[in-house]
Scaffold this active site. Structure first.
Site, PDB file in Angstrom:
ATOM      1  N   GLU A 107      36.898  22.759  59.139  1.00 12.89           N
ATOM      2  CA  GLU A 107      36.656  23.952  58.304  1.00 12.89           C
ATOM      3  C   GLU A 107      37.230  23.736  56.902  1.00 12.89           C
ATOM      4  O   GLU A 107      36.635  24.139  55.902  1.00 12.89           O
ATOM      5  CB  GLU A 107      37.263  25.184  58.970  1.00 12.89           C
ATOM      6  CG  GLU A 107      36.511  25.556  60.259  1.00 12.89           C
ATOM      7  CD  GLU A 107      37.174  26.683  61.018  1.00 12.89           C
ATOM      8  OE1 GLU A 107      38.335  26.510  61.434  1.00 12.89           O
ATOM      9  OE2 GLU A 107      36.530  27.738  61.194  1.00 12.89           O
ATOM     10  N   GLU A 127      36.845  24.542  69.039  1.00  8.59           N
ATOM     11  CA  GLU A 127      37.574  25.775  69.366  1.00  8.59           C
ATOM     12  C   GLU A 127      37.122  26.382  70.685  1.00  8.59           C
ATOM     13  O   GLU A 127      37.906  26.967  71.425  1.00  8.59           O
ATOM     14  CB  GLU A 127      37.393  26.799  68.238  1.00  8.59           C
ATOM     15  CG  GLU A 127      38.218  26.513  66.982  1.00  8.59           C
ATOM     16  CD  GLU A 127      37.520  25.600  65.991  1.00  8.59           C
ATOM     17  OE1 GLU A 127      36.547  24.912  66.366  1.00  8.59           O
ATOM     18  OE2 GLU A 127      37.951  25.573  64.816  1.00  8.59           O
TER      19      GLU A 127
END
Ligand code: 3H9
Length: 691
Positions: A107, A127
């Site tokens: 990210e 995740e």
């Protein structure tokens, strides 16, 4: 050079290189986030800087957010603020990716204006494997860079991709092979466009033009899981398509905050750490593993062949030993076939397949063990045969060689006693198929030298296994608990449930397969042989075996088979009713919830006994074993974690009910379980106190 905690800033002409170094994997904990903000402030204030390279270490650009920070108050700046600061820099920022860029790490890279990667790079948003969704803009930025289809596949599976695939997908702008990060500095000088990813809309257009696209792509990805997180991932990518960036991001944050507080993510974070903790064997300080350069495996059957492949895959030359040429030929042919299939499927290259196969040598006779540093015996599960083999190994193996038996339940001490060197003997319990399953139970005998355990643990790591050290008892940890579940499943049939109801309860719980489908796959004769050896009975299973119903291989077992497709069989119902009648049991309907409790709580009870006896060192070790050897659903964290979620008082009370109803002593609540339940504690509290 300026230092900001774990971040340094260096100048290379007009390019500033911001280096993150927070071992071991550059997790983005508060010190690293603060360091990054300070570094960006420094660079922003310097008009001579024309571009920035953001770099990590050879091992990791960044392994993502620091998972240990979840569940407690997060210190500012948070990761989203850091990413916005990167994105809003007045000069282009290039992410230079070597090693992993995972989760928050990727990210962060998506906040940069360009990304370059080395071929060692692995990039992904894993995740979902922690019961989460990417929470720092990943679900909003990744689809803007690689398109909705690719983003969904990466986010919902959590699987990373390599540099070449990333380049093809548009995730990285170039794959470099020069010095790190020097080559990225050169690249940065060519970057003029500092358009933010958040402002890119073109890759979202196909999904906007085709409202059914997301559901079509997501359906097969979601099919396998009953977990919440994968659905949240899809919802959040949908928001990227349907909402402006800021609204989509706010939606992502809300979903993340709900998930991070929930049981599912707690379970998966526990599983992550339990897996790593379980591999740290408790050994006397200073214990040294013995060097292992060559291995030998005795037995070229399915198990022996699979174990030999594990060694070969890890680069360790291995001799496979058989007593007869035909058996050896069959074994070696099977190994060659498995490698050929892997190469055909593309999971390894043909050259790798050849190289790995070349590390395996077939030999007749036990003389072949002479030069091995570790010998794994994988012959038939028969104490007499195993003792004979070990007596021979004692004569032939070189001094200091580790002598391991791959047994699922036999007594390690008895096997060790057939040698004059019991300190060198231990169990290495591989799971079938050995070249695929990650679990390795390393079984410590009474006399096993700690250096031998350390060697097996080290070898396990090299083989890519989750190696858990356990004590010696019938079935060790995994099969001992499985035995309790199997007893419960049999009893449920007699009491009134059907095989499909029992299997259905466990698949609804999250297992891939129920106990009866599993028995049919493995073959009912295996269980029968073990029962016979130990004078045990299981009325329904025995009756099915007596009727020649050994499972899939005979076309019938608990189910009828057409190929691999199972259908319920009225004949099985008849057999069950007959067996129940013989025992004077009146069958009655049993609710699905009760079936689940009756299957799972006896396992937990046995787990408590295993802990009390010191067979497993920590409840997390039991969880790791069930997660990696028995397909326990990761989002339920393992049996002992699950027990704490349910509450031990409830489990104690239900076990008392089952014990009263059946008179089965195994169902009497274990003393440790009772003590903890009475004190209002869980297994985790007990583990913390013990540590
Ligand atoms: C996330 O990023 C959320 C964001 O979207 C939003 C935030 C707002 N944190 O596995 P190894 C430790 S969620 C803390 O043995 P390897 C690990 O416990 C995160 N610790 O090495 C171990 O400690 P110890 C998304 C971490 O080379 C040590 O590092 N990221 C973290 O076999 C070595 O680990 C992930 O899910 C972490 N993020 O594998 C990636 N990562 O030595 C999770 C590792 O005390 N990590 N540690 O036992 C991995 O998949 C592997 O660890 C990795 C390295 C591939 C990085």
């Amino acid at each position: 050079m300026a230092q900001h905690g774990p971040v340094t800033v260096e100048r290379d002409g007009d390019v500033a290189v911001v280096m993150m170094d927070n071992p071991p994997v550059n997790a983005l904990g508060s010190a690293l986030r603060q360091g990054l903000m300070a570094a960006l402030d420094e660079v922003r204030g310097d008009a001579s800087v024309k571009a920035v390279v953001l770099a990590g270490t050879a091992r990791a650009f960044s392994g993502g957010a620091d998972i240990t920070e979840f569940g407690s108050a997060m210190q500012d700046p948070n990761l989203r603020q850091v990413i916005s600061a990167v994105e809003d820099m007045p000069v282009p920022v290039v992410a230079a990716i070597q090693g992993v860029a995972l989760g928050g790490g990727l990210e962060l890279a998506l906040g940069c204006h360009a990304r370059v990667a080395w071929t060692t790079a692995k990039m992904g948003l894993p995740e979902v494997k922690l019961g989460l969704l990417p929470g720092a803009g990943g679900t909003q930025r990744l689809p803007r860079v690689v398109g909705v289809e690719k983003a969904l596949s990466m986010i919902v599976t959590g699987n990373p991709i390599g540099a070449i695939e990333a380049q093809a997908a548009g995730l990285v702008d170039a794959v470099l092979d020069g010095s790190y990060p020097g080559a990225a500095v050169e690249y940065a000088r060519t970057v003029t466009d500092r358009r933010r990813v958040r402002d890119r809309e073109d890759k979202l257009e196909p999904a906007r033009a085709d409202p059914g696209l997301i559901d079509r792509v997501a359906a097969p990805l979601l099919k396998a899981s009953g977990a919440e997180a994968p659905r949240a991932c899809v919802d959040s990518v949908r928001a990227a398509v349907e909402m402006p960036f800021d609204a989509g991001s706010a939606n992502e944050r809300r979903l993340f905050e709900t998930l991070v507080k929930g049981d599912e993510s707690r379970a998966q974070r526990h599983a992550f750490f339990a897996e790593r903790e379980a591999q740290k064997a408790k050994l006397p300080p200073g214990t040294q593993a013995r060097p292992v350069q060559r291995a030998a495996v005795i037995g070229a059957g399915t198990m022996g062949g699979g174990i030999a492949m594990c060694f070969a895959n890890a680069g360790i030359p291995v001799t496979v030993i058989e007593t007869e040429q035909a058996a050896l030929d069959r074994g070696m042919a099977r190994i060659a076939e498995l490698y050929a299939t892997s190469a055909k499927r593309g999971s390894i290259t043909p050259a790798q397949a050849e190289e790995r196969r070349g590390r395996i040598t077939g030999r007749l006779g036990l003389e072949g063990v002479r030069d091995a540093d570790i010998i794994v015996e994988a012959v038939f599960e028969d104490m007499g045969v195993k003792k004979q083999v070990f007596a021979e190994l004692d004569r032939l193996a070189k001094p200091g060689a580790v002598l391991a038996t791959n047994t699922s339940y036999l007594d390690i001490d008895e096997i060790a006693a057939s040698t004059g060197r019991p300190g060198d003997v231990l169990g290495m319990h591989f799971f079938s198929p050995a070249n695929v399953m990650k679990l390795l139970e390393t079984v410590r005998g009474r006399a096993t030298d700690p250096a031998v355990i350390a060697t097996a643990a080290e070898v396990g790591k090299r083989l890519g296994k989750v190696g858990v050290v356990v004590g010696n008892c019938f079935g060790f940890v995994g099969n001992r608990m499985l035995g309790r579940r199997q007893d419960a499943a049999e009893r449920l049939l007699l009491d009134g449930a059907s095989p499909q109801e029992v299997d259905g309860a466990l698949t609804a719980f999250g297992f891939k397969m129920g106990p009866f489908a599993m028995s049919d796959l493995a073959g009912l004769d295996i269980g029968m042989r073990i029962r016979k050896a130990f004078g045990k009975r299981a009325p329904v299973a025995d009756a099915l075996c007596d009727a020649g119903r050994y499972g899939q291989k005979t076309g019938s077992g608990y189910y009828l088979y057409e190929g691999r497709t199972a259908t319920p069989d009225p004949e099985v119902d008849r057999i069950i009713t007959e067996e129940a009648g013989k025992l004077g049991i009146t069958r009655h309907p049993i609710a699905a919830d009760e079936i689940t409790e009756r299957l799972v709580y006896p396992m937990i009870n046995e787990g408590a006994r295993i802990l009390e006896e010191g067979i497993a060192a920590r409840p997390g070790d039991i969880d790791a074993i069930w997660l990696h050897g028995y397909n326990w659903p990761a989002w339920r964290g393992g049996p002992m974690f699950y027990a704490d979620l349910v509450g031990l008082a409830r489990i104690r009370d239900r076990l008392q009910d089952f014990h009263s109803a059946t008179g089965d002593e195994n169902l009497r609540p274990a003393p440790l379980l009772t003590r903890l339940a009475d004190a209002g504690h869980g297994f985790a509290d007990q583990a913390k106190r013990a540590a």
